[in-house]
Design a protein around this motif. Structure first.
Motif, PDB file in Angstrom:
ATOM      1  N   PRO A 184     -11.901  31.551  23.234  1.00 48.35           N
ATOM      2  CA  PRO A 184     -11.179  30.287  23.025  1.00 48.35           C
ATOM      3  C   PRO A 184     -11.244  29.842  21.568  1.00 48.35           C
ATOM      4  CG  PRO A 184     -12.462  30.165  25.035  1.00 48.35           C
ATOM      5  CD  PRO A 184     -12.853  31.466  24.367  1.00 48.35           C
ATOM      6  N   THR A 185     -10.152  29.259  21.111  1.00 48.41           N
ATOM      7  CA  THR A 185      -9.905  28.752  19.749  1.00 48.41           C
ATOM      8  C   THR A 185      -9.769  29.848  18.707  1.00 48.41           C
ATOM      9  OG1 THR A 185     -12.162  28.363  18.903  1.00 48.41           O
ATOM     10  CG2 THR A 185     -11.204  26.655  20.335  1.00 48.41           C
ATOM     11  N   ASP A 186      -9.724  31.132  19.106  1.00 43.10           N
ATOM     12  CA  ASP A 186      -9.412  32.193  18.149  1.00 43.10           C
ATOM     13  C   ASP A 186      -7.976  32.046  17.659  1.00 43.10           C
ATOM     14  OD1 ASP A 186     -11.882  33.383  18.210  1.00 43.10           O
ATOM     15  OD2 ASP A 186     -11.289  35.091  19.441  1.00 43.10           O
ATOM     16  N   GLN A 187      -7.763  32.472  16.417  1.00 41.74           N
ATOM     17  CA  GLN A 187      -6.416  32.520  15.830  1.00 41.74           C
ATOM     18  C   GLN A 187      -5.989  33.982  15.792  1.00 41.74           C
ATOM     19  OE1 GLN A 187      -5.728  29.164  15.187  1.00 41.74           O
ATOM     20  NE2 GLN A 187      -7.821  29.106  15.968  1.00 41.74           N
ATOM     21  N   ILE A 188      -4.859  34.299  16.382  1.00 38.11           N
ATOM     22  CA  ILE A 188      -4.436  35.691  16.541  1.00 38.11           C
ATOM     23  C   ILE A 188      -3.087  35.869  15.846  1.00 38.11           C
ATOM     24  CG2 ILE A 188      -3.838  37.466  18.225  1.00 38.11           C
ATOM     25  CD1 ILE A 188      -5.694  35.361  20.092  1.00 38.11           C
ATOM     26  N   ILE A 189      -3.099  36.538  14.700  1.00 40.28           N
ATOM     27  CA  ILE A 189      -1.893  36.702  13.887  1.00 40.28           C
ATOM     28  C   ILE A 189      -1.403  38.127  14.033  1.00 40.28           C
ATOM     29  CG2 ILE A 189      -0.878  36.457  11.597  1.00 40.28           C
ATOM     30  CD1 ILE A 189      -4.295  35.093  11.945  1.00 40.28           C
ATOM     31  N   VAL A 190      -0.111  38.284  14.270  1.00 46.86           N
ATOM     32  CA  VAL A 190       0.471  39.619  14.422  1.00 46.86           C
ATOM     33  C   VAL A 190       1.636  39.784  13.448  1.00 46.86           C
ATOM     34  CG1 VAL A 190      -0.224  39.859  16.827  1.00 46.86           C
ATOM     35  CG2 VAL A 190       1.993  38.836  16.296  1.00 46.86           C
ATOM     36  N   GLU A 191       1.882  41.029  13.111  1.00 45.82           N
ATOM     37  CA  GLU A 191       2.957  41.389  12.197  1.00 45.82           C
ATOM     38  C   GLU A 191       4.197  41.787  12.978  1.00 45.82           C
ATOM     39  OE1 GLU A 191       5.246  41.999   9.196  1.00 45.82           O
ATOM     40  OE2 GLU A 191       3.174  41.495   8.691  1.00 45.82           O
TER      41      GLU A 191
ATOM     42  N   SER B  89       9.865  38.899   8.530  1.00 46.58           N
ATOM     43  CA  SER B  89       9.730  39.442   7.176  1.00 46.58           C
ATOM     44  C   SER B  89       8.508  40.340   7.098  1.00 46.58           C
ATOM     45  CB  SER B  89       9.604  38.293   6.172  1.00 46.58           C
ATOM     46  OG  SER B  89       9.578  38.775   4.855  1.00 46.58           O
ATOM     47  N   ILE B  90       8.714  41.589   6.781  1.00 49.05           N
ATOM     48  CA  ILE B  90       7.621  42.548   6.783  1.00 49.05           C
ATOM     49  C   ILE B  90       6.559  42.149   5.758  1.00 49.05           C
ATOM     50  CG2 ILE B  90       8.826  44.093   5.186  1.00 49.05           C
ATOM     51  CD1 ILE B  90       7.525  46.437   6.644  1.00 49.05           C
ATOM     52  N   GLY B  91       5.307  42.158   6.177  1.00 43.62           N
ATOM     53  CA  GLY B  91       4.202  41.751   5.337  1.00 43.62           C
ATOM     54  C   GLY B  91       3.821  40.284   5.457  1.00 43.62           C
ATOM     55  N   TRP B  92       4.621  39.511   6.182  1.00 42.94           N
ATOM     56  CA  TRP B  92       4.361  38.071   6.324  1.00 42.94           C
ATOM     57  C   TRP B  92       2.962  37.795   6.852  1.00 42.94           C
ATOM     58  CZ3 TRP B  92       3.268  35.888  11.106  1.00 42.94           C
ATOM     59  CH2 TRP B  92       3.202  34.488  11.154  1.00 42.94           C
ATOM     60  N   SER B  93       2.497  38.615   7.783  1.00 42.45           N
ATOM     61  CA  SER B  93       1.267  38.279   8.503  1.00 42.45           C
ATOM     62  C   SER B  93       0.039  38.241   7.599  1.00 42.45           C
ATOM     63  CB  SER B  93       1.035  39.281   9.642  1.00 42.45           C
ATOM     64  OG  SER B  93       0.774  40.576   9.136  1.00 42.45           O
ATOM     65  N   VAL B  94       0.006  39.048   6.532  1.00 45.08           N
ATOM     66  CA  VAL B  94      -1.176  39.086   5.666  1.00 45.08           C
ATOM     67  C   VAL B  94      -1.290  37.770   4.896  1.00 45.08           C
ATOM     68  CG1 VAL B  94      -2.386  40.331   3.839  1.00 45.08           C
ATOM     69  CG2 VAL B  94      -0.992  41.588   5.496  1.00 45.08           C
ATOM     70  N   GLY B  95      -0.193  37.329   4.288  1.00 48.83           N
ATOM     71  CA  GLY B  95      -0.215  36.032   3.620  1.00 48.83           C
ATOM     72  C   GLY B  95      -0.484  34.903   4.598  1.00 48.83           C
TER      73      GLY B  95
END
Length: 583
Positions: free
Chosen positions: A383-390, A417-423
């Motif tokens: 719970p409360t994890d942030q999960i970012i995907v590309e 937009s490719i690469g968005w997830s890292v920023g």
């Protein structure tokens, strides 16, 4: 305080709206404002590797904070570098305030041939470009009215959940104006619906739902973007109706809620979910954003006459359109009318819904497959994890994972937009630290990583501790699934990811001494690299205390078979390839 500098006024308004971090890249036309940011008691300056990454990061920050994010660039070269990131925020309904330091009013008035210009005396060219991806613009040219202009565009950003543009000339940054406006907080509340129109739309919508035998709720992105999550969750809880979400609406409803049945993505949907949603005789769409990747290439099979759409500024019931009847005001009233029959509907829902779970497939061998990876990760999250995907395999793969309560699924599904997830991961991690949330977990392919990899250095400098999962499948797998699986344009130059964290860290024995007494950055965090080639290795790592109680930035390189892809991606790729008509 009777007077305040214009730059400080803008910063104080941002702080009042809840922003605590300002990002961007220094340039000679914005440095006066950067001085004020560094001196501000409530704000922190985070310098990025480039302006594109800064805009991506501001996008991620705003999604987690639930308020505006600010990115500061310089005139011309800087603002254009950020524009793709700002356009993504416009597309995805994210309130990013783009502040551009521009040449002095005198230089603009004389049409001086300055650096960073197009060399033709046009100082409005870049603001004109930005208008296409901004909900409002303020080009400050004098002290008079500056406070009102700043207030106007910031209000638009919050109410419309979209980027705005502010041009601040160098000679106005320190110009004094009245501070009186700051005594009154900005009124960012959505205007109330017109009572008679709202009542009529409410009665019609309620009648459709109340007379239906199998009504269903489908939650989408704009329920999140327009700050209607509490109203949406109240409707779900008090109506007793089955609820599903779209990819862009994932985690708007807790996925372990007893009324939650999973994702609906048109023709890409599992049969059980598809049958329930498409057989609904009243479908309540909350905050719908019907893009191709969000709808399975527009493959919804839900009759319009049975659909009720609730949006931020209008409602649609069947074929009737109700302008200026927004969901923020309408949802609580609809909930109240539906609540008396809650138990009856809840009993029916319990019989219809198959709970969404993380089920590992029965597979031979120890190779990490896409089918195994995502439900296994679903078991890893807390719970409360942030999960970012590309945009790519992780965006589609994570749809197959059940995520825990109060977690955030962060994806750029519409703009892509490719690469968005890292920023974006930088901004998400900054916001999560401010809000004292759980772990920040990025899932990015080896190809996408290469576009924005520099921002890992900013994460380390800021003392952030994200878990960076790099999926190494030898190139652009999503593109190979759509077209050209053997073409060289889908190949990449392979990186040695083992060296990345060390490469982006400052060496301890710097040869050039630096006075860093002015810095407010946290100490850089420790760092760890892991290479995993098998299910057993990954399973052991995911169970480790290192990843459970994170004390360092980790880069986990997951080696996967080229050509393997999540089932949803394969189906979407076929649909996209067909619509592109390359064959």
């Amino acid at each position: 305080m009777s007077e305040i500098k214009i730059g400080d006024y803008l910063l104080e308004r941002l702080a009042q709206l809840g922003t605590r971090t300002v990002q961007g890249v220094p340039g000679d036309f914005n440095m006066g404002l950067l001085d004020q940011i560094e001196d501000h008691a409530k704000l922190e300056w985070v310098g990025n590797a480039n302006e594109l990454n800064a805009a991506y990061s501001a996008d991620g920050y705003a999604r987690i904070k639930g308020t505006v994010a600010a990115v500061v660039t310089t005139f011309g070269v800087g603002e254009l570098s950020a524009l793709n990131g700002v356009a993504g925020a416009f597309s995805e309904r994210v309130p990013v305030v783009h502040v551009v330091g521009v040449p002095s009013t005198g230089a603009q008035g004389s049409r001086s041939l300055l650096h960073h210009t197009l060399g033709d005396g046009r100082f409005d060219a870049f603001e004109t470009m930005s208008r296409q991806v901004s909900a409002a613009s303020a080009v400050l040219k004098r002290s008079e009215g500056a406070a009102d202009e700043i207030d106007r565009v910031l209000t638009v950003a919050v109410r419309q959940a979209r980027p705005v543009y502010i041009a601040l000339p160098t000679d106005l940054v320190h110009a004094k104006i009245s501070a009186k406006n700051l005594e009154t907080p900005l009124d960012t509340a959505v205007p109330a619906n017109e009572p008679d129109a709202e009542q009529y739309a409410l009665d019609v919508a309620f009648r459709h739902i109340d007379e239906a035998e199998n009504p269903v709720i489908l939650v989408d992105a704009c329920a999140i973007r327009h700050n209607c999550l509490q109203e949406t969750r109240d409707l779900v809880e008090k109506s007793g109706l089955p609820v599903f979400s779209t990819p862009m609406g994932k985690t708007a409803i807790d996925e372990d809620h007893e009324q939650y049945g999973g994702l609906y993505i048109g023709s890409l949907t599992s049969n059980g979910v598809k049958e329930i949603v498409e057989s609904a005789d009243a479908l309540i769409l909350i905050g719908a954003l019907k893009s191709d990747f969000n709808t399975g290439s527009f493959s919804y099979r839900t009759p319009k006459q049975k659909t009720i759409e609730l949006h931020s500024d209008h409602a649609i019931v069947g074929y009737s359109h109700y302008p200026d009847v927004g969901m923020k005001g309408l949802l609580p009233k609809l909930t109240k009318k539906l609540e008396p029959r809650r138990q009856q509907r809840l009993d029916a829902t319990r019989k219809r819904i198959t709970r969404f779970e993380n089920r590992l497939p029965q597979e031979d061998g120890d190779t990490i497959s896409q089918a195994w990876l995502w439900p296994r990760l679903g078991q890893f999250f807390k719970p409360t994890d942030q999960i970012i995907v590309e945009t790519g395999t992780s965006s589609f793969g994570m749809l197959e994972a059940k995520l825990p309560p109060s977690s955030h699924f962060v994806a750029q599904i519409l703009w892509g937009s490719i690469g968005w997830s890292v920023g974006a991961t930088l901004g998400v991690a900054l916001a999560a630290r401010e809000e004292k949330l759980g772990r920040t977990c990025l899932f990015v392919g080896d190809g996408s990583l290469q576009l924005t990899v520099q921002e890992i250095g900013t994460m380390i400098r800021q003392g952030l501790k994200p878990l960076l999962f790099v999926l190494n499948n030898d190139g652009y797998e999503i593109e190979r699934q759509i077209h050209g699986p053997q073409r060289t344009y889908n190949d990449i130059a392979p990186y040695n990811h083992k060296l990345l964290l060390d490469f982006f860290s400052a060496p301890e024995d710097r040869t050039v001494p630096k006075d860093e007494s002015h810095r407010k950055d946290p100490q850089p965090s420790a760092k760890r690299y892991h290479a995993v080639h098998s299910k057993a290795e990954l399973d052991e790592l995911l169970k480790s205390d290192e990843l459970d109680n994170v004390q360092a930035i980790h880069l986990i390189e997951v080696f996967m078979k080229r050509g393997d892809a999540p089932a949803a991606l394969k189906r979407q790729a076929q649909a996209t390839s067909g619509s592109n008509k390359y064959e």
